[in-house]
Design a protein around this motif. Structure first.
Motif, PDB file in Angstrom:
ATOM      1  N   VAL A 179      86.768 -53.676 -19.728  1.00 54.94           N
ATOM      2  CA  VAL A 179      85.938 -52.486 -19.552  1.00 54.94           C
ATOM      3  C   VAL A 179      84.901 -52.440 -20.664  1.00 54.94           C
ATOM      4  CG1 VAL A 179      85.876 -49.965 -19.598  1.00 54.94           C
ATOM      5  CG2 VAL A 179      87.680 -51.139 -18.327  1.00 54.94           C
ATOM      6  N   LEU A 180      83.640 -52.317 -20.273  1.00 54.84           N
ATOM      7  CA  LEU A 180      82.553 -52.095 -21.224  1.00 54.84           C
ATOM      8  C   LEU A 180      82.024 -50.687 -20.962  1.00 54.84           C
ATOM      9  CD1 LEU A 180      80.685 -53.385 -23.431  1.00 54.84           C
ATOM     10  CD2 LEU A 180      79.064 -53.817 -21.567  1.00 54.84           C
ATOM     11  N   ALA A 181      82.369 -49.759 -21.828  1.00 58.40           N
ATOM     12  CA  ALA A 181      81.941 -48.365 -21.684  1.00 58.40           C
ATOM     13  C   ALA A 181      80.620 -48.203 -22.423  1.00 58.40           C
ATOM     14  CB  ALA A 181      82.999 -47.422 -22.245  1.00 58.40           C
ATOM     15  N   VAL A 182      79.535 -48.145 -21.669  1.00 58.80           N
ATOM     16  CA  VAL A 182      78.197 -48.191 -22.265  1.00 58.80           C
ATOM     17  C   VAL A 182      77.711 -46.792 -22.653  1.00 58.80           C
ATOM     18  CG1 VAL A 182      77.612 -50.246 -20.931  1.00 58.80           C
ATOM     19  CG2 VAL A 182      76.976 -48.004 -20.059  1.00 58.80           C
ATOM     20  N   ASN A 183      76.977 -46.738 -23.734  1.00 60.58           N
ATOM     21  CA  ASN A 183      76.215 -45.545 -24.112  1.00 60.58           C
ATOM     22  C   ASN A 183      74.738 -45.899 -23.972  1.00 60.58           C
ATOM     23  OD1 ASN A 183      78.147 -43.454 -24.805  1.00 60.58           O
ATOM     24  ND2 ASN A 183      78.773 -44.789 -26.483  1.00 60.58           N
ATOM     25  N   ASN A 184      74.289 -45.858 -22.729  1.00 59.04           N
ATOM     26  CA  ASN A 184      72.924 -46.273 -22.401  1.00 59.04           C
ATOM     27  C   ASN A 184      71.892 -45.353 -23.040  1.00 59.04           C
ATOM     28  OD1 ASN A 184      74.345 -44.868 -19.849  1.00 59.04           O
ATOM     29  ND2 ASN A 184      72.306 -43.983 -20.149  1.00 59.04           N
ATOM     30  N   ARG A 185      70.654 -45.765 -23.033  1.00 57.29           N
ATOM     31  CA  ARG A 185      69.575 -44.924 -23.534  1.00 57.29           C
ATOM     32  C   ARG A 185      69.657 -43.545 -22.894  1.00 57.29           C
ATOM     33  NH1 ARG A 185      64.987 -49.589 -24.113  1.00 57.29           N
ATOM     34  NH2 ARG A 185      66.587 -50.811 -23.046  1.00 57.29           N
ATOM     35  N   GLY A 186      69.510 -42.512 -23.729  1.00 54.38           N
ATOM     36  CA  GLY A 186      69.675 -41.154 -23.248  1.00 54.38           C
ATOM     37  C   GLY A 186      71.006 -40.546 -23.631  1.00 54.38           C
ATOM     38  N   SER A 187      71.910 -41.366 -24.175  1.00 51.80           N
ATOM     39  CA  SER A 187      73.203 -40.849 -24.624  1.00 51.80           C
ATOM     40  C   SER A 187      73.033 -40.069 -25.918  1.00 51.80           C
ATOM     41  CB  SER A 187      74.188 -41.996 -24.848  1.00 51.80           C
ATOM     42  OG  SER A 187      74.370 -42.753 -23.665  1.00 51.80           O
ATOM     43  N   SER A 188      73.894 -39.099 -26.122  1.00 46.75           N
ATOM     44  CA  SER A 188      73.861 -38.325 -27.367  1.00 46.75           C
ATOM     45  C   SER A 188      74.620 -39.056 -28.464  1.00 46.75           C
ATOM     46  CB  SER A 188      74.462 -36.938 -27.137  1.00 46.75           C
ATOM     47  OG  SER A 188      75.798 -37.050 -26.673  1.00 46.75           O
ATOM     48  N   GLY A 189      74.350 -38.641 -29.707  1.00 46.20           N
ATOM     49  CA  GLY A 189      75.096 -39.177 -30.838  1.00 46.20           C
ATOM     50  C   GLY A 189      74.404 -40.274 -31.615  1.00 46.20           C
ATOM     51  N   TYR A 190      73.248 -40.746 -31.131  1.00 43.04           N
ATOM     52  CA  TYR A 190      72.579 -41.876 -31.777  1.00 43.04           C
ATOM     53  C   TYR A 190      71.161 -41.536 -32.232  1.00 43.04           C
ATOM     54  CZ  TYR A 190      76.578 -44.065 -29.621  1.00 43.04           C
ATOM     55  OH  TYR A 190      77.874 -44.362 -29.252  1.00 43.04           O
ATOM     56  N   GLY A 191      70.898 -40.255 -32.411  1.00 43.35           N
ATOM     57  CA  GLY A 191      69.593 -39.829 -32.887  1.00 43.35           C
ATOM     58  C   GLY A 191      68.711 -39.331 -31.760  1.00 43.35           C
ATOM     59  N   LYS A 192      67.710 -38.501 -32.133  1.00 40.54           N
ATOM     60  CA  LYS A 192      66.881 -37.880 -31.106  1.00 40.54           C
ATOM     61  C   LYS A 192      65.978 -38.876 -30.383  1.00 40.54           C
ATOM     62  CE  LYS A 192      63.511 -36.237 -34.559  1.00 40.54           C
ATOM     63  NZ  LYS A 192      62.998 -35.019 -35.238  1.00 40.54           N
ATOM     64  N   THR A 193      65.545 -39.934 -31.068  1.00 41.35           N
ATOM     65  CA  THR A 193      64.712 -40.933 -30.396  1.00 41.35           C
ATOM     66  C   THR A 193      65.478 -41.593 -29.264  1.00 41.35           C
ATOM     67  OG1 THR A 193      63.454 -41.353 -32.428  1.00 41.35           O
ATOM     68  CG2 THR A 193      63.360 -43.034 -30.690  1.00 41.35           C
ATOM     69  N   PHE A 194      66.687 -42.039 -29.572  1.00 40.37           N
ATOM     70  CA  PHE A 194      67.545 -42.678 -28.578  1.00 40.37           C
ATOM     71  C   PHE A 194      67.837 -41.717 -27.427  1.00 40.37           C
ATOM     72  CE2 PHE A 194      71.467 -44.274 -26.735  1.00 40.37           C
ATOM     73  CZ  PHE A 194      71.332 -45.646 -26.797  1.00 40.37           C
TER      74      PHE A 194
END
Length: 624
Positions: A428-443
């Protein structure tokens, strides 16, 4: 020397046996025999905690003695989930909330020690939420949209008679937040867009006064209400002003001056104060993990917690006297368990619950690895990677797992579904694709009005990353997700029809035009935020149709499983009906599971088991 040599030999043998150990496979009933637990409200005598668990198969309220022992069941629902909201400060009454079949129209109830129940928010088509106790514990607050379905007003209830009065009539567009302990001030959030917010102060004692803007600013800046200080002199809030991440600030109620309180390399996600005003609790969302700090305001230093088990600490609650700390510990291989700690002495602590099914050996579970992989443009995407133990015997099939949202985040911690899939032999690869929270407002804003495009590419390149692992069978990779993740599944099959071998869409959007036109009325204050991120159906319908899988279902050529709750107020059942019928016309295998007693997500253990069995059979049939 001889004893050292023997010890080394024994260690080598133990490691060899561990590596040779074959993981036991468990069925869905066993995985969902695990108990979900939340809440930790202290009774007035600080001998018991009010908790909510699905031990009976449906969420009910229990009391748990802090000295240990089995919890005592206090509510006995067999249909609707009941969620405890807290004990009364001076007796054994408690408040709880419940909706009807997952329709999200929660009411607030008081339950008496003799088992009697009173609905404090009677009526139809209303949604209510508990909003806390007054500083002197004689009154409590409830927010409800009974007057206007699109706006939440605040009522103050007498703790004895339950007589109530409206203390804030919402003109619309505001989310009521924290109330100061002296009952004077209420903080209000106003969402301008998904990147821009404001905080206002409402003077409860002088309701005719104009709202006071706390956060005048230019440009897009997010602001989040946290809590008033116990002395009522300051309001604490989070903001990404002049920062990529959320920092903690204070606003002085008298002078209007702002001061930076705390910052990190990640988002400050939470701040609160203990009832006795001695402690400040903060949490940081650090690369999909939770980091908790307790600051002793009396001696001006952080509290050092004892050597507790590994995992994230969540759900902290300090008893009114400040004597005890209740909290949960959660990890990939251990579901949340409730602990109690003697705070003022720094220990000892005890575990009060045992959530994992006794039939499961923890050695058969798998810890995730936080990784980064490159997307189509070389941009690094954060994700959690689970490697099944079967991979030691040969290549295994895999799944790209997509979280809900938009704007959600897959975090480290126990997840019965992910562990079940991994235990069945799927990577299982649980992705945090672009638009996910937690990685800064730009992301976070990289996918604004680019859904079904940049975020989908991140998922497709998640597959490519899996194909590059020498223990993954690159010819057998599917995609699975719930809510917004379910949309990504349908989008993948419709817009990248050859990218995945199959898809499992759980409560997922397939028609953005309909979904955004049918936003639940209680989301009215957030409507502009959703439109800023996804698009306004009144002006952007063409683009929304372009990114909606339903209108491109003729492209779908891979097997699809759809799961839907009949009472879902967010993703209407007709959406899933239509996508299933459309895919059937392609002569493509499509399976459909509908739960008559669920809304948007699962509340009943039996339904989780039924769904998990459906996933396993579908995967066995089309991926293994």
């Amino acid at each position: 020397m001889r004893s050292t040599l023997i010890g080394l030999i024994l260690l080598i043998v133990a490691v060899a046996n561990l590596e040779a150990r074959e993981a036991k496979k468990y069925d869905a009933e066993t995985f969902y025999d695990t108990t979900s637990i939340s809440g930790a409200s202290f009774s007035h005598d600080e001998t018991r905690l009010l908790i909510t668990t699905d031990k009976s198969g449906v969420f009910n309220v229990y009391e748990q003695a802090i000295e240990g022992g089995k919890p005592k069941m206090l509510t006995e629902s067999t249909t609707d989930s009941i969620i405890g909201r807290g004990w009364f400060p001076d007796d054994d009454r408690f408040l709880y909330s419940a909706d009807q079949g997952g329709n999200e129209l929660n009411h607030i109830y008081v339950r008496y020690p003799d088992g009697g129940v009173k609905d404090l928010t009677p009526g139809e088509k209303l949604k209510a939420a508990f909003a806390g106790w007054s500083g002197d514990d004689t009154k409590f607050y409830i927010q409800t949209n009974e007057r206007d379905q699109q706006a939440f007003d605040i009522y103050e209830y007498d703790g004895e008679t339950f007589e109530r009065k409206m203390i804030f009539q919402n003109p619309g567009g505001f989310y009521p937040g924290a109330i100061s302990r002296d009952g004077r001030w209420m903080a209000l959030a106003k969402i301008i867009s998904n990147a821009n917010d404001d905080i206002f102060l409402f003077d409860i004692m002088h309701p005719d006064k104009e709202l006071k803007l706390v956060t005048p600013h230019e440009g897009d800046i997010s602001y989040g209400i946290q809590q008033f200080t116990p002395d009522n002199k300051e309001l604490y809030y989070t903001s990404n002003e002049a920062s990529e991440f959320e920092r903690l600030w204070s606003y002085n109620m008298k002078t209007g001056k702002k001061k930076l309180i705390l910052e990190s390399e990640w988002d400050i996600s939470y701040c609160d104060f203990s009832k006795n005003a001695r402690y400040r609790i903060t949490s940081v969302n650090a690369d999909a993990r939770t980091q908790i700090s307790i600051y002793d305001l009396k001696i001006i230093k952080y509290v050092e917690l004892p050597d507790i088990p590994d995992g994230d600490i969540t759900g902290l609650n300090i008893s009114p006297s400040g004597k005890y700390l209740a909290f949960y510990i959660n990890s990939d291989v251990a579901p949340s368990n409730l602990y109690i700690l003697y705070l003022q002495s720094g220990g000892p602590y005890r575990c009060l619950t045992s959530s994992l099914s006794p039939k499961i050996d923890v050695l058969d579970l798998v810890e995730s690895e936080v990784i980064r992989y490159s997307s189509n443009d070389g941009f690094k995407i954060p994700a959690l990677l689970y490697k099944p133990q079967q991979a030691s015997q040969g290549k295994v099939p895999a799944l790209v797992f997509v979280h809900g949202g938009p704007g959600g985040q897959t975090r480290v911690g126990y997840n019965a579904l992910r562990q079940f899939l991994v235990n069945q032999g799927y990577a299982v690869l649980a992705v945090n694709n672009r638009g996910s929270s937690g990685y800064g407002k730009t992301f976070f804003h990289m996918d604004d009005k680019k859904h079904g495009d940049v975020d989908l590419k991140d998922c497709v390149y998640g597959r490519k990353y899996l194909e590059g692992l020498d223990w993954v069978d690159g010819e057998r990779i599917g995609i699975i997700g719930g809510s917004y993740g379910g949309y990504m599944v349908a989008a993948a099959l419709a817009f990248e029809p050859e990218a995945f071998n199959l898809g499992i869409n759980i409560f997922g959007v397939t028609n953005w035009v309909r979904t955004l036109k049918n936003i639940p009325p209680w989301w009215a204050a957030a409507r502009d935020s959703l439109y800023a991120e996804l698009g306004d159906p009144a002006t952007d319908e063409e683009r929304l149709r372009k990114i909606s899988p339903l209108f491109h279902a003729s492209n779908i050529v891979k097997p699809l499983l759809v799961v839907q709750g009949k009472n879902d107020p967010r993703v209407l059942k007709i959406e899933s009906d239509e996508i299933v019928e459309a895919v059937k016309k392609n002569d493509v295998p499509v399976e459909y599971v509908v739960f008559d007693d669920e809304g948007h997500g699962f509340r009943k253990k039996a339904n989780r088991i039924t769904a998990a069995k459906a996933y396993a059979k579908f995967l066995e049939r089309y991926l293994k």
